[in-house]
Write a protein that holds these residues in place. Structure first.
Motif, PDB file in Angstrom:
ATOM      1  N   LEU A   1      51.028  34.752  50.729  1.00 18.38           N
ATOM      2  CA  LEU A   1      50.488  33.669  50.208  1.00 18.38           C
ATOM      3  C   LEU A   1      49.115  33.900  49.274  1.00 18.38           C
ATOM      4  N   ILE A   2      48.503  34.906  49.506  1.00 23.01           N
ATOM      5  CA  ILE A   2      47.310  35.586  48.768  1.00 23.01           C
ATOM      6  C   ILE A   2      47.868  36.183  47.343  1.00 23.01           C
ATOM      7  N   ASP A   3      48.978  36.691  47.364  1.00 28.61           N
ATOM      8  CA  ASP A   3      49.863  37.323  46.311  1.00 28.61           C
ATOM      9  C   ASP A   3      50.055  36.234  45.207  1.00 28.61           C
ATOM     10  N   LYS A   4      50.370  35.184  45.661  1.00 23.90           N
ATOM     11  CA  LYS A   4      50.737  34.158  44.889  1.00 23.90           C
ATOM     12  C   LYS A   4      49.610  33.393  43.856  1.00 23.90           C
ATOM     13  N   LEU A   5      48.397  33.591  44.397  1.00 21.11           N
ATOM     14  CA  LEU A   5      47.213  33.228  43.543  1.00 21.11           C
ATOM     15  C   LEU A   5      47.104  33.663  42.354  1.00 21.11           C
ATOM     16  N   PRO A   6      46.709  32.983  41.381  1.00 22.18           N
ATOM     17  CA  PRO A   6      46.727  33.734  39.796  1.00 22.18           C
ATOM     18  C   PRO A   6      45.665  34.755  40.094  1.00 22.18           C
ATOM     19  N   ARG A   7      45.979  35.972  38.884  1.00 18.33           N
ATOM     20  CA  ARG A   7      44.959  37.047  38.851  1.00 18.33           C
ATOM     21  C   ARG A   7      44.652  37.209  37.315  1.00 18.33           C
ATOM     22  N   LYS A   8      43.672  37.446  37.071  1.00 13.71           N
ATOM     23  CA  LYS A   8      43.182  37.846  35.705  1.00 13.71           C
ATOM     24  C   LYS A   8      44.181  38.919  34.958  1.00 13.71           C
ATOM     25  N   SER A   9      44.166  38.827  33.675  1.00 12.89           N
ATOM     26  CA  SER A   9      45.329  39.693  33.209  1.00 12.89           C
ATOM     27  C   SER A   9      44.554  40.545  32.018  1.00 12.89           C
ATOM     28  N   LYS A  10      43.273  40.449  31.819  1.00 14.66           N
ATOM     29  CA  LYS A  10      42.906  41.092  30.700  1.00 14.66           C
ATOM     30  C   LYS A  10      41.489  41.584  30.856  1.00 14.66           C
ATOM     31  N   GLY A  11      40.998  42.559  30.329  1.00 12.58           N
ATOM     32  CA  GLY A  11      39.774  43.040  30.466  1.00 12.58           C
ATOM     33  C   GLY A  11      39.376  43.860  31.695  1.00 12.58           C
ATOM     34  N   SER A  12      38.210  44.154  32.011  1.00 15.59           N
ATOM     35  CA  SER A  12      37.873  45.116  32.905  1.00 15.59           C
ATOM     36  C   SER A  12      38.075  44.550  34.298  1.00 15.59           C
ATOM     37  N   SER A  13      38.089  43.152  34.371  1.00 14.80           N
ATOM     38  CA  SER A  13      38.315  42.399  35.833  1.00 14.80           C
ATOM     39  C   SER A  13      39.790  42.132  35.827  1.00 14.80           C
ATOM     40  N   LYS A  14      40.756  42.920  35.085  1.00  9.15           N
ATOM     41  CA  LYS A  14      41.955  42.721  35.498  1.00  9.15           C
ATOM     42  C   LYS A  14      42.713  43.042  36.647  1.00  9.15           C
ATOM     43  N   GLY A  15      43.438  42.102  37.147  1.00  9.52           N
ATOM     44  CA  GLY A  15      44.113  42.230  38.492  1.00  9.52           C
ATOM     45  C   GLY A  15      43.146  41.521  39.606  1.00  9.52           C
ATOM     46  N   GLU A  16      41.946  40.898  39.195  1.00  2.00           N
ATOM     47  CA  GLU A  16      40.934  40.406  40.093  1.00  2.00           C
ATOM     48  C   GLU A  16      41.820  38.848  40.334  1.00  2.00           C
ATOM     49  N   LEU A  17      41.354  38.122  41.409  1.00  2.01           N
ATOM     50  CA  LEU A  17      41.913  36.595  41.527  1.00  2.01           C
ATOM     51  C   LEU A  17      40.669  35.828  40.413  1.00  2.01           C
ATOM     52  N   LYS A  18      41.575  35.040  39.822  1.00  2.38           N
ATOM     53  CA  LYS A  18      41.039  33.903  38.920  1.00  2.38           C
ATOM     54  C   LYS A  18      40.602  32.723  39.802  1.00  2.38           C
ATOM     55  N   ARG A  19      40.980  32.580  40.823  1.00  2.00           N
ATOM     56  CA  ARG A  19      40.419  31.398  41.851  1.00  2.00           C
ATOM     57  C   ARG A  19      40.837  31.764  43.315  1.00  2.00           C
ATOM     58  N   ILE A  20      39.808  31.303  44.088  1.00  2.00           N
ATOM     59  CA  ILE A  20      40.032  31.817  45.734  1.00  2.00           C
ATOM     60  C   ILE A  20      40.332  30.787  46.540  1.00  2.00           C
ATOM     61  N   THR A  21      40.782  29.610  45.906  1.00  2.00           N
ATOM     62  CA  THR A  21      41.066  28.682  46.749  1.00  2.00           C
ATOM     63  C   THR A  21      42.752  28.299  46.713  1.00  2.00           C
ATOM     64  N   ILE A  22      43.257  28.262  47.890  1.00  2.00           N
ATOM     65  CA  ILE A  22      44.720  28.067  48.038  1.00  2.00           C
ATOM     66  C   ILE A  22      44.851  26.348  47.690  1.00  2.00           C
ATOM     67  N   GLN A  23      45.711  25.955  46.938  1.00  3.70           N
ATOM     68  CA  GLN A  23      46.050  24.740  46.481  1.00  3.70           C
ATOM     69  C   GLN A  23      47.370  24.295  46.672  1.00  3.70           C
ATOM     70  N   THR A  24      47.566  23.121  46.665  1.00  4.81           N
ATOM     71  CA  THR A  24      48.909  22.495  46.975  1.00  4.81           C
ATOM     72  C   THR A  24      49.794  23.148  46.011  1.00  4.81           C
ATOM     73  N   GLN A  25      49.709  23.243  44.953  1.00  4.15           N
ATOM     74  CA  GLN A  25      50.817  24.116  43.935  1.00  4.15           C
ATOM     75  C   GLN A  25      50.990  25.405  44.337  1.00  4.15           C
ATOM     76  N   ASP A  26      50.281  26.092  45.143  1.00  7.24           N
ATOM     77  CA  ASP A  26      50.657  27.332  45.413  1.00  7.24           C
ATOM     78  C   ASP A  26      51.874  27.490  46.495  1.00  7.24           C
ATOM     79  N   PHE A  27      52.277  26.281  47.210  1.00  6.75           N
ATOM     80  CA  PHE A  27      53.341  25.991  47.922  1.00  6.75           C
ATOM     81  C   PHE A  27      54.768  25.598  47.100  1.00  6.75           C
ATOM     82  N   GLU A  28      54.354  25.407  46.011  1.00  9.40           N
ATOM     83  CA  GLU A  28      55.770  25.028  45.359  1.00  9.40           C
ATOM     84  C   GLU A  28      56.403  26.234  44.621  1.00  9.40           C
TER      85      GLU A  28
END
Length: 76
Positions: free
Chosen positions: A49-76
C-alpha cells in the motif's frame, strides 16, 4: 521462544477461517505459526500500500513520497 503477535491474533479472525460451510480450527500448538504468518501478511500488504503512493521523480528528492496520506484513489 514464544512468538508474540504484533497485529492480529487467531482468536480475532475466527469469522475469516471458513471454507464454504466448514469452520476451520487452529490447533493450540499451531497458533504461534498462524499469528506469525498473519503478521507477515499484514506487513507485506501495508508495504504494498505504501509503495502505491506517488513519489517524486526529479531533483535531489527523487524517490521520496509526494504525499504521506493514503487516499481512496490508492485502492483503485
Amino acid at each position: 521462544m514464544v512468538y508474540q503477535a504484533k497485529y492480529v491474533r487467531v482468536s480475532k479472525i475466527r469469522d475469516l477461517l471458513v471454507e464454504g460451510e466448514t469452520k476451520i480450527r487452529v490447533a493450540g500448538d499451531a497458533k504461534e505459526k498462524v499469528n506469525e504468518y498473519l503478521d507477515k501478511a499484514i506487513e507485506a500488504a501495508v508495504k504494498e500500500l505504501i509503495d502505491k503512493l506517488p513519489r517524486k521523480s526529479k531533483g535531489s528528492s527523487k524517490g521520496e513520497l509526494k504525499r504521506i496520506t493514503i487516499q481512496t484513489q490508492d485502492f483503485e
